[in-house]
Enzyme design. Sequence first.
Site, PDB file in Angstrom:
ATOM      1  CB  ILE A  17     100.294  54.770  -5.813  1.00 21.26           C
ATOM      2  CG1 ILE A  17      99.032  53.910  -5.737  1.00 21.26           C
ATOM      3  CG2 ILE A  17     100.623  55.176  -7.235  1.00 21.26           C
ATOM      4  CD1 ILE A  17      97.751  54.664  -5.850  1.00 21.26           C
ATOM      5  N   GLY A  38     103.624  63.153 -13.286  1.00 23.06           N
ATOM      6  CA  GLY A  38     103.108  62.825 -11.955  1.00 23.06           C
ATOM      7  C   GLY A  38     102.936  61.333 -11.741  1.00 23.06           C
ATOM      8  CB  VAL A  39     100.398  59.497  -9.768  1.00 17.82           C
ATOM      9  CG1 VAL A  39      99.081  59.805 -10.412  1.00 17.82           C
ATOM     10  CG2 VAL A  39     100.365  58.145  -9.079  1.00 17.82           C
ATOM     11  CG  ASP A  40      99.363  58.934 -16.508  1.00 15.61           C
ATOM     12  OD1 ASP A  40      99.424  57.702 -16.609  1.00 15.61           O
ATOM     13  OD2 ASP A  40      98.815  59.670 -17.358  1.00 15.61           O
ATOM     14  N   GLY A 125      97.412  67.357  -8.235  1.00 13.40           N
ATOM     15  CA  GLY A 125      98.762  67.707  -8.676  1.00 13.40           C
ATOM     16  C   GLY A 125      98.671  68.702  -9.812  1.00 13.40           C
TER      17      GLY A 125
HETATM   18  P1  ADP Z   1      96.523  65.105 -11.590  1.00 11.83           P
HETATM   19  O1  ADP Z   1      96.878  65.453 -12.999  1.00 11.83           O
HETATM   20  O2  ADP Z   1      95.264  64.265 -11.487  1.00 11.83           O
HETATM   21  O3  ADP Z   1      96.518  66.300 -10.693  1.00 11.83           O
HETATM   22  P2  ADP Z   1      99.175  64.286 -10.628  1.00 11.83           P
HETATM   23  O4  ADP Z   1      99.886  63.009 -10.908  1.00 11.83           O
HETATM   24  O5  ADP Z   1      99.784  65.539 -11.145  1.00 11.83           O
HETATM   25  O6  ADP Z   1      97.667  64.075 -11.141  1.00 11.83           O
HETATM   26  O7  ADP Z   1      98.993  64.445  -9.068  1.00 11.83           O
HETATM   27  C1  ADP Z   1      98.059  63.733  -8.305  1.00 11.83           C
HETATM   28  C2  ADP Z   1      98.648  63.430  -6.948  1.00 11.83           C
HETATM   29  O8  ADP Z   1      99.507  62.293  -7.052  1.00 11.83           O
HETATM   30  C3  ADP Z   1      99.522  64.564  -6.392  1.00 11.83           C
HETATM   31  O9  ADP Z   1      99.147  64.775  -5.043  1.00 11.83           O
HETATM   32  C4  ADP Z   1     100.944  64.005  -6.503  1.00 11.83           C
HETATM   33  O10 ADP Z   1     101.773  64.479  -5.456  1.00 11.83           O
HETATM   34  C5  ADP Z   1     100.685  62.524  -6.322  1.00 11.83           C
HETATM   35  N1  ADP Z   1     101.725  61.590  -6.799  1.00 11.83           N
HETATM   36  C6  ADP Z   1     102.692  61.768  -7.720  1.00 11.83           C
HETATM   37  N2  ADP Z   1     103.436  60.646  -7.858  1.00 11.83           N
HETATM   38  C7  ADP Z   1     102.911  59.729  -6.997  1.00 11.83           C
HETATM   39  C8  ADP Z   1     103.221  58.371  -6.649  1.00 11.83           C
HETATM   40  N3  ADP Z   1     104.239  57.729  -7.214  1.00 11.83           N
HETATM   41  N4  ADP Z   1     102.454  57.748  -5.702  1.00 11.83           N
HETATM   42  C9  ADP Z   1     101.419  58.391  -5.128  1.00 11.83           C
HETATM   43  N5  ADP Z   1     101.061  59.649  -5.408  1.00 11.83           N
HETATM   44  C10 ADP Z   1     101.807  60.317  -6.329  1.00 11.83           C
END
Ligand code: ADP
Length: 185
Positions: A17, A38-40, A125
């Site tokens: 993303i 993760g994505v954050d 995630g």
């Molecule tokens: P949450 O705490 O809301 O579960 P996470 O970041 O742990 O958030 O995971 C949410 C989703 O984002 C997961 O399916 C993970 O695989 C995905 N994810 C992690 N990094 C990225 C990225 N760079 N781009 C898109 N999706 C991502």
Amino acid sequence: MKVIIGTATLELVEGDITRQTVDAIVNAANTTLLGGGGVDGAIHRAGGPAILEECRKVGGRPTGEAVITTGGNLPAKQVIHTVGPVWRDGSHREPELLQSAYKNSLIQAERHRCSSIAFPSISTGAYRFPLDKASRIALSTIIDHLKGTTPITAVRFVLFDSAARATYEKTLHHLSAEDKDIKNV
Ligand code: ADP
């Protein structure tokens, strides 16, 4: 996979993303808005310190809400930070809160004149929301919203792995089979 709802496209892609060139990308943040894994973590690393600086000023947000900041160094102009629910057993308003996270992100996008928006799979995630259930809530919330009057013309789900993409595709196939307002392209 790509479908049309009203005047908008809804697309599912596999990817990262942080690399999306859209008006706004959505961050699956936590209630502190101060970054995490993760994505954050990926968004803050790629976007640089300007994003965190704005998040600090906001303070925090309860689960289900959303706020918008600059996109910093990202190709996206802005980041919408929303807080998805942590999955416990499904009886702690998790579905309703996940729906609010999507809905409030769309409302923020509209308020800030974003016409293209990219979402990750919120809560699936570290927060352990079951992927199949989450995909149904995510897609149906967005589809319902796009059926109304909205300046949003493009929504993209950016799924990080093939399992997530396959699940979202299966769900979108099911939803479009029973809804004549969803047009396959
Ligand atoms: P949450 O705490 O809301 O579960 P996470 O970041 O742990 O958030 O995971 C949410 C989703 O984002 C997961 O399916 C993970 O695989 C995905 N994810 C992690 N990094 C990225 C990225 N760079 N781009 C898109 N999706 C991502």
